[in-house]
Design an enzyme around this catalytic site. Structure first.
Site, PDB file in Angstrom:
ATOM      1  N   ARG A   1       0.839  -1.202   0.000  1.00  0.00           N
ATOM      2  CA  ARG A   1       0.000   0.000   0.000  1.00  0.00           C
ATOM      3  C   ARG A   1       0.872   1.249   0.000  1.00  0.00           C
ATOM      4  O   ARG A   1       2.074   1.156   0.286  1.00  0.00           O
ATOM      5  CB  ARG A   1      -0.835   0.029   1.292  1.00  0.00           C
TER       6      ARG A   1
ATOM      7  N   ASP B   1      -3.399   3.694   3.889  1.00  0.00           N
ATOM      8  CA  ASP B   1      -3.108   2.272   4.130  1.00  0.00           C
ATOM      9  C   ASP B   1      -4.082   1.367   3.387  1.00  0.00           C
ATOM     10  O   ASP B   1      -3.900   0.157   3.358  1.00  0.00           O
ATOM     11  CB  ASP B   1      -3.133   1.955   5.632  1.00  0.00           C
TER      12      ASP B   1
HETATM   13  P1  AMP Z   1      -8.790  -1.135   8.424  1.00  0.00           P
HETATM   14  O1  AMP Z   1      -9.654  -0.074   8.990  1.00  0.00           O
HETATM   15  O2  AMP Z   1      -9.503  -2.421   8.254  1.00  0.00           O
HETATM   16  O3  AMP Z   1      -8.099  -0.716   7.190  1.00  0.00           O
HETATM   17  O4  AMP Z   1      -7.673  -1.439   9.515  1.00  0.00           O
HETATM   18  C1  AMP Z   1      -6.854  -0.424  10.052  1.00  0.00           C
HETATM   19  C2  AMP Z   1      -5.827  -1.029  10.986  1.00  0.00           C
HETATM   20  O5  AMP Z   1      -6.453  -1.622  12.126  1.00  0.00           O
HETATM   21  C3  AMP Z   1      -4.983  -2.115  10.372  1.00  0.00           C
HETATM   22  O6  AMP Z   1      -3.675  -1.982  10.894  1.00  0.00           O
HETATM   23  C4  AMP Z   1      -5.620  -3.364  10.871  1.00  0.00           C
HETATM   24  O7  AMP Z   1      -4.728  -4.452  10.889  1.00  0.00           O
HETATM   25  C5  AMP Z   1      -6.051  -2.977  12.267  1.00  0.00           C
HETATM   26  N1  AMP Z   1      -7.182  -3.782  12.756  1.00  0.00           N
HETATM   27  C6  AMP Z   1      -8.474  -3.710  12.365  1.00  0.00           C
HETATM   28  N2  AMP Z   1      -9.235  -4.614  13.029  1.00  0.00           N
HETATM   29  C7  AMP Z   1      -8.413  -5.270  13.875  1.00  0.00           C
HETATM   30  C8  AMP Z   1      -8.584  -6.323  14.831  1.00  0.00           C
HETATM   31  N3  AMP Z   1      -9.775  -6.888  15.044  1.00  0.00           N
HETATM   32  N4  AMP Z   1      -7.495  -6.726  15.507  1.00  0.00           N
HETATM   33  C9  AMP Z   1      -6.290  -6.184  15.299  1.00  0.00           C
HETATM   34  N5  AMP Z   1      -6.056  -5.202  14.417  1.00  0.00           N
HETATM   35  C10 AMP Z   1      -7.092  -4.736  13.708  1.00  0.00           C
HETATM   36 MG    MG Z   2      -6.949  -1.592   5.855  1.00  0.00          MG
END
Ligand code: AMP
Ligand code: MG
Length: 481
Positions: free
Chosen positions: A178, A247
């Protein structure tokens, strides 16, 4: 079995953390994508076997897999976050099929060194949503990550709504690199990692640039073009990503990270669904600008590699960024011409398309259905004589050359680009409800079949080709991670 390759694991060690999926209690297969498996040279029967399910749930790490979590940072809603990374995803390895390398990643595979406070898990709602919408996008011809399989874990994960049934999606991507991956190392002044990354991304996604005078400049220009093309494609389908953080912006130009994404029903330029996007940053009409904003951040990371002289670097990068608008408009105009069945180019084509969109907005018409009506038959629609869009219809017909023959020829072309079926939010919510409440995936499977043949007019008249009734309308989506 799977013959994994692990090229990312060979890159500088700072790029990732080796980690293993955390086993789950009672993995059960929800579905496996037979067609995708075949194209990757994988045996779908094996994937659906006990051994296959053990791999897809993270209970077994098969021989040859070198699992890891990727490091990345990012701007979330414009705010800098120096460390994100795969907090709930584990890369099992890469599969090379027909000269193309693909990541196989388990999303929801347990905690990793990047999990921060999170549980590393996923639940059946976001898993099925990502599965269905990403497969719909692939069938619509939009560059995207794919879904190879979904399994339920037999465990519950705690979310705001209460305990939800756990699930894991096996995601396939040309890569998971990314803009935020570059940002992570730029923020740490790690030139070796950045250099490794530039080389890896060019070799993997833009091999024709391997002889470029300057790799960083060539890469920046290539990603600008790929993102401009991607977002133009989104716009042409009424797709709203919802979390275009750096990201979630892939350097390959694929759609990645299906969170609160949605296709709009009624056309509105400032349509927004995400419940957490208070500033309406990622509303429909802002998407091109937000992509450009992300690309500025990529450019920033590449500056030290563009020219020895910092000022010259900025000049070159700025010039590349400034070309985004023009590149986007070129892609977008091409898409809109295709939607309108225009096989030649005239100066006013974009204006003709804009007028149509404006009329849709004024008369609160469904975006997808309006194009379907134009593609199939205008009788009994707003395009018919006496209807509010009839005047526009006449100017469109005139643009086509006038006459029934040119209309028919245009409609033939339009059928390949104007979907009859998009993944409508209210139906997505319905199958998620039914999966969560009753463990019943019949609605999911039925809708999956419809959205993966989106241009077939057999769907006309089915619920999948219809707009939501006022009481069914979904106005907000939730990240629901
Ligand atoms: P996202 O909003 O899905 O793009 O995720 C943003 C960040 O939060 C990324 O670093 C993900 O790996 C982390 N993340 C989202 N959900 C979880 C979870 N349930 N446990 C650990 N990390 C999470
Ligand atoms: Mg993400």
């Amino acid at each position: 079995m799977i013959a994994f390759d692990n090229s990312y694991a060979q890159l500088p060690a700072a790029l990732f953390e080796r980690t293993r999926p955390t086993p789950v209690k009672a993995p059960t297969l929800i579905t496996v994508n037979t067609e995708l498996a075949l194209s990757l040279g994988l045996d779908a029967k094996w994937l659906a076997s006990d051994e296959g399910i053990a791999m897809l749930s993270g209970n077994e790490v098969v021989e040859g897999s070198d699992p890891l979590a990727m490091a990345y940072a990012g701007h979330q809603f414009g705010q800098w976050v120096p460390q994100l990374g795969d907090g709930r995803a584990v890369l099992l390895g890469e599969i090379v099929a027909e000269n193309q390398r693909y990541d196989l990643q388990l999303k929801g595979a347990g905690r990793t060194p990047f999990s921060r406070g999170g549980d590393g898990r996923n639940w059946v709602g976001p898993v099925l949503r990502e599965y269905l919408v990403s497969e719909a996008m692939a069938s619509l011809g939009v560059p995207t990550t794919r879904a190879l399989a979904a399994v339920s874990t037999g465990e519950y994960v705690l979310r705001e709504q209460g305990p939800m049934p756990g699930a894991i999606v096996a995601r396939v991507a040309r890569s998971h690199i990314r803009v935020g991956t570059f940002q992570y190392f730029a923020a740490r002044n790690n030139s070796d990692a950045l250099q490794g990354l530039i080389h890896h991304v060019i070799e993997r996604h833009y091999p024709h640039l391997s002889d470029a005078d300057n790799s960083a400049t060539a890469l920046l220009e290539a990603v600008i073009n790929a993102q401009a093309s991607l977002v133009a494609h989104w716009q042409s389908l009424g797709f709203i990503h919802g979390v275009m953080n750096t990201d979630n912006c892939s350097v390959s130009g694929d759609t990645i990270d299906y969170g609160p994404c949605a296709f709009m029903d009624t056309y509105s330029a400032d349509k927004l669904f995400s419940s957490i996007d208070m500033g309406a940053r990622y509303a429909y009409q802002n998407q091109p600008r937000m992509a450009q904003w992300n690309l500025v951040n990529l450019a920033q990371c590449l500056l030290p590699f563009i020219d020895e002289e910092p000022e010259r670097s900025v000049e070159i990068a700025q010039a590349a960024i400034n070309r985004f608008d023009e590149i986007f408009i070129t892609h977008y105009t091409r898409r809109m011409r295709m939607k309108l069945g225009l096989s030649d180019e005239q100066d006013n084509d974009l204006e003709l398309a804009s007028q149509l969109l404006q009329l849709m907005e004024t008369h609160q018409l469904d975006f997808t259905i309006s194009f379907t009506q134009l593609t199939t038959d205008e009788a009994n629609t707003p395009f018919a004589p006496g209807g509010p869009l009839h005047e526009w219809f006449c100017s469109w017909q005139e643009r086509l050359g006038g006459g029934a023959e040119s209309l028919m020829a245009a409609r033939e072309l339009m059928k390949d680009v104007n979907p009859v079926v998009i993944p409508r939010n209210h139906l997505v919510e319905e199958f998620i409800d039914s999966a969560v409440r009753d463990g019943d995936y019949a609605k999911f499977n039925d809708m999956l079949a419809a959205v993966t043949s989106p241009f077939k007019d057999d769907h006309l008249g089915t619920q999948y080709a219809q707009a939501p009734k006022p009481e069914e309308l979904v106005t907000q989506t939730f990240c629901g991670t």
